[in-house]
Design a protein around this motif. Structure first.
Motif, PDB file in Angstrom:
ATOM      1  N   THR A  94       0.990  -1.079   0.300  1.00 15.67           N
ATOM      2  CA  THR A  94       0.308   0.022  -0.008  1.00 15.67           C
ATOM      3  C   THR A  94       1.190   1.501  -0.137  1.00 15.67           C
ATOM      4  O   THR A  94       2.412   1.017   0.399  1.00 15.67           O
ATOM      5  N   GLY A  95       0.200   2.682  -0.303  1.00 16.12           N
ATOM      6  CA  GLY A  95       1.143   4.492   0.045  1.00 16.12           C
ATOM      7  C   GLY A  95       2.055   3.376   1.072  1.00 16.12           C
ATOM      8  O   GLY A  95       2.725   4.256   0.955  1.00 16.12           O
ATOM      9  N   THR A  96       2.064   3.119   2.179  1.00 13.64           N
ATOM     10  CA  THR A  96       2.644   3.350   3.280  1.00 13.64           C
ATOM     11  C   THR A  96       4.257   2.322   3.233  1.00 13.64           C
ATOM     12  O   THR A  96       5.049   2.851   3.622  1.00 13.64           O
ATOM     13  N   MET A 133       6.367   5.363   1.882  1.00 15.96           N
ATOM     14  CA  MET A 133       6.734   6.866   3.254  1.00 15.96           C
ATOM     15  C   MET A 133       8.077   6.394   3.326  1.00 15.96           C
ATOM     16  O   MET A 133       8.487   6.375   3.428  1.00 15.96           O
ATOM     17  N   PHE A 174      -1.908  10.310   9.896  1.00  9.81           N
ATOM     18  CA  PHE A 174      -1.223  10.309   9.072  1.00  9.81           C
ATOM     19  C   PHE A 174       0.040  10.402   8.450  1.00  9.81           C
ATOM     20  O   PHE A 174       1.147  10.173   8.154  1.00  9.81           O
ATOM     21  N   THR A 179       2.180  15.598   4.940  1.00  8.67           N
ATOM     22  CA  THR A 179       0.431  14.973   4.523  1.00  8.67           C
ATOM     23  C   THR A 179      -0.169  15.923   3.382  1.00  8.67           C
ATOM     24  O   THR A 179      -0.790  16.742   3.996  1.00  8.67           O
ATOM     25  N   ASP A 206       2.630  12.537   0.883  1.00  8.61           N
ATOM     26  CA  ASP A 206       2.044  11.627   1.198  1.00  8.61           C
ATOM     27  C   ASP A 206       0.548  12.031   0.263  1.00  8.61           C
ATOM     28  O   ASP A 206       0.013  12.915   0.972  1.00  8.61           O
ATOM     29  N   GLN A 261      -6.804   2.411  -3.456  1.00  7.33           N
ATOM     30  CA  GLN A 261      -8.244   2.075  -2.841  1.00  7.33           C
ATOM     31  C   GLN A 261      -8.826   3.818  -2.489  1.00  7.33           C
ATOM     32  O   GLN A 261      -9.485   3.619  -2.040  1.00  7.33           O
TER      33      GLN A 261
HETATM   34  N1  PMP Z   1      -1.969   8.100   4.439  1.00  5.96           N
HETATM   35  C1  PMP Z   1      -3.036   8.965   4.334  1.00  5.96           C
HETATM   36  C2  PMP Z   1      -3.043  10.249   4.091  1.00  5.96           C
HETATM   37  C3  PMP Z   1      -3.833   7.923   4.514  1.00  5.96           C
HETATM   38  O1  PMP Z   1      -4.901   8.373   4.493  1.00  5.96           O
HETATM   39  C4  PMP Z   1      -3.832   6.903   4.257  1.00  5.96           C
HETATM   40  C5  PMP Z   1      -4.163   5.793   4.297  1.00  5.96           C
HETATM   41  N2  PMP Z   1      -5.928   5.700   4.682  1.00  5.96           N
HETATM   42  C6  PMP Z   1      -2.179   6.141   4.492  1.00  5.96           C
HETATM   43  C7  PMP Z   1      -1.421   6.864   4.701  1.00  5.96           C
HETATM   44  C8  PMP Z   1      -2.347   4.695   4.743  1.00  5.96           C
HETATM   45  O2  PMP Z   1      -2.621   4.205   3.655  1.00  5.96           O
HETATM   46  P1  PMP Z   1      -2.246   2.317   3.006  1.00  5.96           P
HETATM   47  O3  PMP Z   1      -3.395   2.328   4.228  1.00  5.96           O
HETATM   48  O4  PMP Z   1      -3.085   2.535   1.817  1.00  5.96           O
HETATM   49  O5  PMP Z   1      -0.766   2.654   3.297  1.00  5.96           O
END
Ligand code: PMP
Length: 376
Positions: free
Chosen positions: A78-80, A83, A103, A150, A179, A204
Motif C-alpha cells: 500500500t502507500g505506506t 512512505m 497520517f 501529508t 503523502d 484504494q
Molecule cells: N496516508 C494517508 C493520508 C491516508 O489516508 C492513508 C490511509 N487511510 C495512509 C497514508 C495509509 O495508506 P495505506 O493504508 O494505503 O498504506
C-alpha cells in the motif's frame, strides 16, 4: 434498504444473509464497474509481453496524470510502503515531518522506526501547515535533509497548501516527500513543477481501485541518494526497482496485476471522460454538495475554513452525540460513512467522496443523514 445497486459492496453477515451498503468511506472506496471488470480477467505471467504492455502503459498514464518525467513505480504494497521507502532510500539522519493528524504522525513513526531523528511541525489539530511556519522551522533546523508533507490529512479532513509549501522546503535545499494517498486523483498535483522528490498514493482512494498497490514517483535526486544509502533493505530499494523498470522487465517482485489492470482502466476512463481537470472538478463538486448538504442540516466541518479536504468531509458530531452513533445509524440505513479517527474518533464522523459515487447517491445519503439526525 433504501437503495441498492449492483456495484455496491456486499458484506456477508450470515451465510444466508447479506447487507448492501453504499460506500462514502475514506478507503477502500467503491470501485468503478469498469475497474472491477478489468480486474476479473484471467492471470498471465508478469514476465510476458502482455504484462509489460500493461505495466509501461500504466506508468506512462500515471506520469501524465501527476505531470512528471520522474520514474513511477508500482509497489505491491500500500502507500505506506512508499512512505517507508522514501525514508530508507533518501534520509541519512534527520528529517522534518509536518503533522496535522494521524497520517502525518505515521510518517514520523515510520522515520523513527527506521532510526531517523524527526523534527515535528505540529499545529493545533484542524489547522494547516503554513508556509511561513515551515520556513521558520527550517531556519531553526538546518540539519534536516527532507520535509514530509501529508497533502490531504484524511483523519482531520484537511488539505495543506502543498503548492506553497514545496518551494519553501526547496529554498532551504531540502528533499520533499508527499503523502498524496487521499489527494492524488482528487485534486491537482504537479510533481515536476512543484519539484516533489517522492510523491506517493494508494490504489484504494481517489482512483476507485481495490487496495494493494502503492503508486509513487521518485526524483533523480532521490535515486542518486539511494545509490549510497546504507541499511535501506531490499524490497523497497528504489535502485532495484529502477533497474528492472529500465531493463524492460517491469518489477523486481510479482506485481499486483489485477490492481494495475484496474488502475490502467481507471486512468483511461478519466482521460476519456475529460481528463484530470475534469476529474478533480468532479471531486470538488461532489465534496461541496456534501458539505453544503451537511451545513444545511445544521452541522459544521472540523478543519479551519479554507483548508477543507476536497476528498473527505470531517464533520463535527452534534453536541453531546458520539460520532460513531451516527456512523452506526447510517449503516442501518444502507450507507457506510467513516468514523472519526484517532483523537477525533468520538467528536467527528467523516463522509468520503472518493471512488465510484454518483451525485444522486449523495442526495440519498444526505436524506438518510437528515433522518438519522432527527431521530437522535
Ligand atoms: N496516508 C494517508 C493520508 C491516508 O489516508 C492513508 C490511509 N487511510 C495512509 C497514508 C495509509 O495508506 P495505506 O493504508 O494505503 O498504506
Amino acid at each position: 434498504m433504501p437503495f441498492i445497486k449492483p456495484f455496491i459492496s456486499k458484506i456477508p453477515v450470515h451465510e444466508s444473509e447479506r447487507i448492501n451498503l453504499k460506500l462514502f468511506t475514506v478507503g477502500p472506496v467503491a470501485c468503478y464497474p469498469e475497474v472491477l471488470e478489468a480486474m476479473g480477467q484471467q492471470m498471465y505471467s508478469h514476465r510476458s509481453k502482455e504484462y509489460f504492455a500493461l505495466h509501461y502503459e500504466t506508468v506512462k498514464l500515471l506520469q501524465n496524470f501527476i505531470e512528471t518525467r520522474n520514474e513511477v513505480f508500482l509497489f505491491s504494497s500500500t502507500g505506506t510502503g512508499f512512505m517507508e521507502a522514501s525514508v530508507r532510500n533518501c534520509v541519512r539522519k534527520n528529517m522534518l515531518c509536518c503533522i496535522n493528524g494521524s497520517f502525518g504522525e505515521r510518517f514520523s513513526e515510520v522515520a523513527t522506526a527506521n532510526g531517523k531523528t524527526v523534527v515535528k511541525l505540529e499545529p493545533p489539530l484542524g489547522e494547516p501547515i503554513l508556509p511561513d511556519v515551515l520556513d521558520k522551522a527550517l531556519k531553526e533546523h538546518p540539519e534536516v535533509e527532507a520535509v514530509a508533507i501529508t497533502h490531504n490529512e484524511t483523519s482531520a479532513g484537511l488539505i495543506n497548501p502543498l503548492k506553497e509549501l514545496a518551494p519553501i522546503a526547496k529554498n532551504h535545499g531540502k528533499l520533499v516527500f508527499v503523502d498524496a494517498v487521499s489527494s492524488m486523483g482528487g485534486t491537482e498535483i504537479k510533481v515536476d513543477e512543484w519539484d516533489i522528490d517522492v510523491c506517493f498514493s494508494s490504489s484504494q482512494k481517489c482512483f476507485g481501485v481495490p487496495p494493494g498497490l502503492g503508486i509513487g514517483s521518485v526524483s533523480e535526486k532521490s535515486l542518486k541518494l539511494s545509490e549510497t544509502a546504507v541499511d535501506k533493505g531490499w524490497y523497497f530499494d528504489f535502485k532495484v526497482w529502477e533497474d528492472d523498470q529500465k531493463k524492460g522487465v517491469g518489477t523486481p517482485v510479482t506485481p499486483a496485476i489485477p490492481q494495475i489492470a484496474g488502475l490502467n482502466t481507471a486512468l483511461k476512463m478519466i482521460e476519456k471522460r475529460g481528463g484530470k481537470k475534469w476529474y478533480s472538478d468532479l471531486y470538488k463538486e461532489r465534496n461541496l454538495r456534501i458539505r453544503r448538504g451537511v451545513e444545511k442540516l445544521g452541522l459544521s466541518t472540523f478543519p479551519k475554513r479554507g483548508y477543507e479536504s476536497p476528498t473527505v468531509n470531517c464533520i463535527n458530531a452534534p453536541e453531546g452525540i458520539d460520532g460513531s452513533v451516527i456512523y452506526e445509524k447510517m449503516r442501518e440505513k444502507g450507507f457506510e460513512l467513516a468514523q472519526g479517527y484517532g483523537p477525533l474518533k468520538k467528536k467527528t464522523f467523516r463522509i468520503g467522496n472518493m471512488g465510484y459515487i454518483e451525485m444522486s447517491d449523495i442526495d440519498l445519503m444526505l436524506k438518510a443523514l437528515s433522518e438519522v439526525l432527527s431521530s437522535l
